[in-house]
Write a protein that holds these residues in place. Structure first.
Motif, PDB file in Angstrom:
ATOM      1  N   ILE A 278      14.888   8.619 -21.493  1.00 62.36           N
ATOM      2  CA  ILE A 278      15.941   9.821 -21.306  1.00 62.36           C
ATOM      3  C   ILE A 278      15.642  10.483 -20.264  1.00 62.36           C
ATOM      4  N   CYS A 279      16.460  10.553 -19.187  1.00 54.26           N
ATOM      5  CA  CYS A 279      16.512  11.381 -18.015  1.00 54.26           C
ATOM      6  C   CYS A 279      16.946  12.734 -18.085  1.00 54.26           C
ATOM      7  N   CYS A 280      16.041  13.735 -18.398  1.00 57.31           N
ATOM      8  CA  CYS A 280      16.544  15.014 -18.664  1.00 57.31           C
ATOM      9  C   CYS A 280      16.672  15.834 -17.633  1.00 57.31           C
ATOM     10  N   GLY A 281      17.301  16.864 -17.307  1.00 55.06           N
ATOM     11  CA  GLY A 281      17.482  17.815 -16.122  1.00 55.06           C
ATOM     12  C   GLY A 281      17.860  19.314 -16.941  1.00 55.06           C
ATOM     13  N   TYR A 282      19.104  19.551 -16.895  1.00 55.01           N
ATOM     14  CA  TYR A 282      19.695  21.067 -17.177  1.00 55.01           C
ATOM     15  C   TYR A 282      19.424  20.973 -18.709  1.00 55.01           C
ATOM     16  N   LYS A 283      18.743  22.116 -19.234  1.00 58.48           N
ATOM     17  CA  LYS A 283      18.317  22.425 -20.231  1.00 58.48           C
ATOM     18  C   LYS A 283      17.675  21.261 -21.300  1.00 58.48           C
ATOM     19  N   GLY A 284      16.705  20.343 -20.263  1.00 62.95           N
ATOM     20  CA  GLY A 284      16.053  19.504 -21.114  1.00 62.95           C
ATOM     21  C   GLY A 284      15.124  19.785 -22.033  1.00 62.95           C
ATOM     22  N   ASN A 285      14.536  21.238 -21.804  1.00 58.42           N
ATOM     23  CA  ASN A 285      13.726  21.509 -22.863  1.00 58.42           C
ATOM     24  C   ASN A 285      14.293  21.394 -24.274  1.00 58.42           C
ATOM     25  N   LEU A 286      15.473  21.647 -24.442  1.00 56.23           N
ATOM     26  CA  LEU A 286      16.252  21.480 -25.760  1.00 56.23           C
ATOM     27  C   LEU A 286      16.292  19.946 -26.220  1.00 56.23           C
ATOM     28  N   ILE A 287      16.417  19.102 -25.413  1.00 54.36           N
ATOM     29  CA  ILE A 287      16.356  17.888 -25.719  1.00 54.36           C
ATOM     30  C   ILE A 287      15.046  17.446 -26.310  1.00 54.36           C
ATOM     31  N   LYS A 288      14.200  17.950 -25.591  1.00 51.84           N
ATOM     32  CA  LYS A 288      12.604  17.558 -26.147  1.00 51.84           C
ATOM     33  C   LYS A 288      12.388  18.218 -27.468  1.00 51.84           C
ATOM     34  N   GLN A 289      12.889  19.465 -27.513  1.00 52.68           N
ATOM     35  CA  GLN A 289      12.760  20.045 -28.851  1.00 52.68           C
ATOM     36  C   GLN A 289      13.592  19.611 -30.048  1.00 52.68           C
TER      37      GLN A 289
ATOM     38  N   VAL B 265      25.338  26.407 -23.791  1.00 53.01           N
ATOM     39  CA  VAL B 265      24.276  27.006 -24.356  1.00 53.01           C
ATOM     40  C   VAL B 265      23.413  25.711 -24.680  1.00 53.01           C
ATOM     41  N   ARG B 266      23.928  24.474 -24.635  1.00 54.65           N
ATOM     42  CA  ARG B 266      23.137  23.157 -24.627  1.00 54.65           C
ATOM     43  C   ARG B 266      23.391  22.220 -23.639  1.00 54.65           C
ATOM     44  N   PRO B 267      22.562  21.303 -23.453  1.00 59.26           N
ATOM     45  CA  PRO B 267      23.161  20.030 -22.530  1.00 59.26           C
ATOM     46  C   PRO B 267      24.155  19.311 -23.463  1.00 59.26           C
ATOM     47  N   LYS B 268      25.047  18.794 -22.539  1.00 58.26           N
ATOM     48  CA  LYS B 268      26.129  17.880 -23.276  1.00 58.26           C
ATOM     49  C   LYS B 268      25.772  17.054 -24.149  1.00 58.26           C
ATOM     50  N   PRO B 269      24.689  16.029 -23.869  1.00 55.06           N
ATOM     51  CA  PRO B 269      24.357  15.117 -24.840  1.00 55.06           C
ATOM     52  C   PRO B 269      23.749  15.489 -26.041  1.00 55.06           C
TER      53      PRO B 269
ATOM     54  N   VAL C 191      13.011   8.380 -40.281  1.00 55.70           N
ATOM     55  CA  VAL C 191      13.617   8.423 -38.915  1.00 55.70           C
ATOM     56  C   VAL C 191      13.634   6.852 -38.533  1.00 55.70           C
ATOM     57  N   GLU C 192      14.415   6.698 -37.409  1.00 58.09           N
ATOM     58  CA  GLU C 192      14.625   5.335 -36.947  1.00 58.09           C
ATOM     59  C   GLU C 192      13.399   4.926 -36.118  1.00 58.09           C
ATOM     60  N   PRO C 193      13.188   3.674 -35.792  1.00 56.54           N
ATOM     61  CA  PRO C 193      11.922   3.024 -35.296  1.00 56.54           C
ATOM     62  C   PRO C 193      12.062   3.217 -33.636  1.00 56.54           C
ATOM     63  N   TRP C 194      12.339   4.544 -33.169  1.00 56.71           N
ATOM     64  CA  TRP C 194      12.613   4.577 -31.898  1.00 56.71           C
ATOM     65  C   TRP C 194      11.290   5.147 -31.185  1.00 56.71           C
ATOM     66  N   ARG C 195      11.120   4.456 -29.732  1.00 55.19           N
ATOM     67  CA  ARG C 195      10.174   5.163 -29.070  1.00 55.19           C
ATOM     68  C   ARG C 195      10.909   5.776 -28.073  1.00 55.19           C
ATOM     69  N   VAL C 196      10.651   7.074 -27.976  1.00 55.51           N
ATOM     70  CA  VAL C 196      11.643   7.925 -26.887  1.00 55.51           C
ATOM     71  C   VAL C 196      10.594   8.679 -25.832  1.00 55.51           C
ATOM     72  N   THR C 197      10.878   8.373 -24.487  1.00 47.69           N
ATOM     73  CA  THR C 197      10.293   8.955 -23.518  1.00 47.69           C
ATOM     74  C   THR C 197      11.254   9.824 -22.743  1.00 47.69           C
ATOM     75  N   LEU C 198      10.848  11.280 -22.620  1.00 46.65           N
ATOM     76  CA  LEU C 198      11.626  12.417 -22.097  1.00 46.65           C
ATOM     77  C   LEU C 198      11.191  12.714 -20.758  1.00 46.65           C
ATOM     78  N   VAL C 199      11.741  12.604 -19.723  1.00 44.66           N
ATOM     79  CA  VAL C 199      11.317  12.885 -18.365  1.00 44.66           C
ATOM     80  C   VAL C 199      12.204  13.812 -17.546  1.00 44.66           C
ATOM     81  N   ASP C 200      11.441  14.916 -17.239  1.00 43.50           N
ATOM     82  CA  ASP C 200      12.212  15.851 -16.535  1.00 43.50           C
ATOM     83  C   ASP C 200      12.573  15.330 -14.997  1.00 43.50           C
ATOM     84  N   THR C 201      13.734  15.010 -14.742  1.00 41.56           N
ATOM     85  CA  THR C 201      14.109  14.429 -13.668  1.00 41.56           C
ATOM     86  C   THR C 201      14.856  15.286 -12.619  1.00 41.56           C
TER      87      THR C 201
END
Length: 257
Positions: free
Chosen positions: A51-62, A20-24, A90-100
């Protein structure tokens, strides 16, 4: 320094959760293990993530979209179709989410995010393992090693890439898949990588742990940083329960923040 996190696999060994969700995004203590990993790096001053997304990567973006909204004061201007955030925790993070890609192997995922990394040294790890490793010492060790890649060598029985290390040496003599009855050091992730190492990756079908690391080891360009502290991956449901027990009992050794 950027931190690349491999978060696109299927997580088949923990299918009870990954169906139901990616392992991360599997939670430990109410937060995804991906969040725990990012907090480890952030505690050492590294806050720029790819972050290298793939399986259910849309959930990580959400997750990251909602993470901001849940921790901020927000004004929605419905007339002008605008949103303004105010105070946030929130933390001072810059997060780039890439569909790989869903079927891309680990090496292929790294190659696909090459354009986001520039020409600087970067950190790399998997999206399912936590540790109390000193990232600053790891980076310093890498810089003094003149290697193209440094891998964190940890002790843990099981199904991981085994490292052949000579006594007192900091070069990896060989890299291979580990059998269940092996001893010694294993690949614990938490790499430091020079961008030239990406040239060893042929394409989407390349596993980082196979041809690239094997070739680098053969050339004497793969160094090993021995970490003798805490390390635990979340490969199975049993591993998840173990990490959850550590967190609930106040014994989460990876919680360095």
């Amino acid at each position: 320094m950027k931190v690349v996190i491999l978060a696109g696999g299927y997580g088949t060994r923990i299918s009870e959760e990954s169906a139901v969700r990616p392992k991360p995004l599997v939670e430990i203590g109410g937060h995804p293990i991906l969040w725990h990993i990012m907090k480890i790096y952030s505690a050492h001053g590294l806050n720029d993530f790819v972050i290298c997304c793939g399986y259910k990567g849309n959930l990580i973006k959400q997750y990251f979209r909602d993470y901001i909204l849940a921790r901020a004061d927000v004004t929605f201007d419905l007339h002008d179709n605008a949103m303004h955030t105010h105070r946030n925790g929130v933390e001072p993070w810059r997060v780039t989410l890439v569909d790989t890609g869903e079927k891309t192997m680990t090496g292929g995922r790294i190659k696909r995010v090459r354009q986001y990394l520039g020409d600087e040294t970067f950190c790399l790890t998997y999206g399912d393992g936590v540790s109390d490793i000193n990232i600053g010492e790891l980076i310093d060790f890498h810089r003094s090693s003149s290697a193209l890649v440094t891998v964190s060598a940890v002790r843990q029985p099981g199904r991981f890439g085994a490292l052949s290390l000579e006594q007192g040496a900091d070069r990896v003599a060989g890299f291979r898949e580990k059998s269940n009855d092996d001893g010694g050091f294993i690949n614990g992730g938490y790499f430091v990588v020079e961008p030239e190492a990406i040239d060893y990756i042929a394409g989407d079908a390349t596993s980082w742990e196979r041809e690239p690391l094997e070739a680098l080891a053969g050339e004497g360009r793969l160094a090993a940083y021995r970490h003798r502290g805490f390390w635990q991956n979340m490969d199975t449901l049993r591993d998840k329960h173990l990490l959850q027990d550590h967190w609930e009992n106040g014994n989460a050794q990876w919680k360095i923040w």
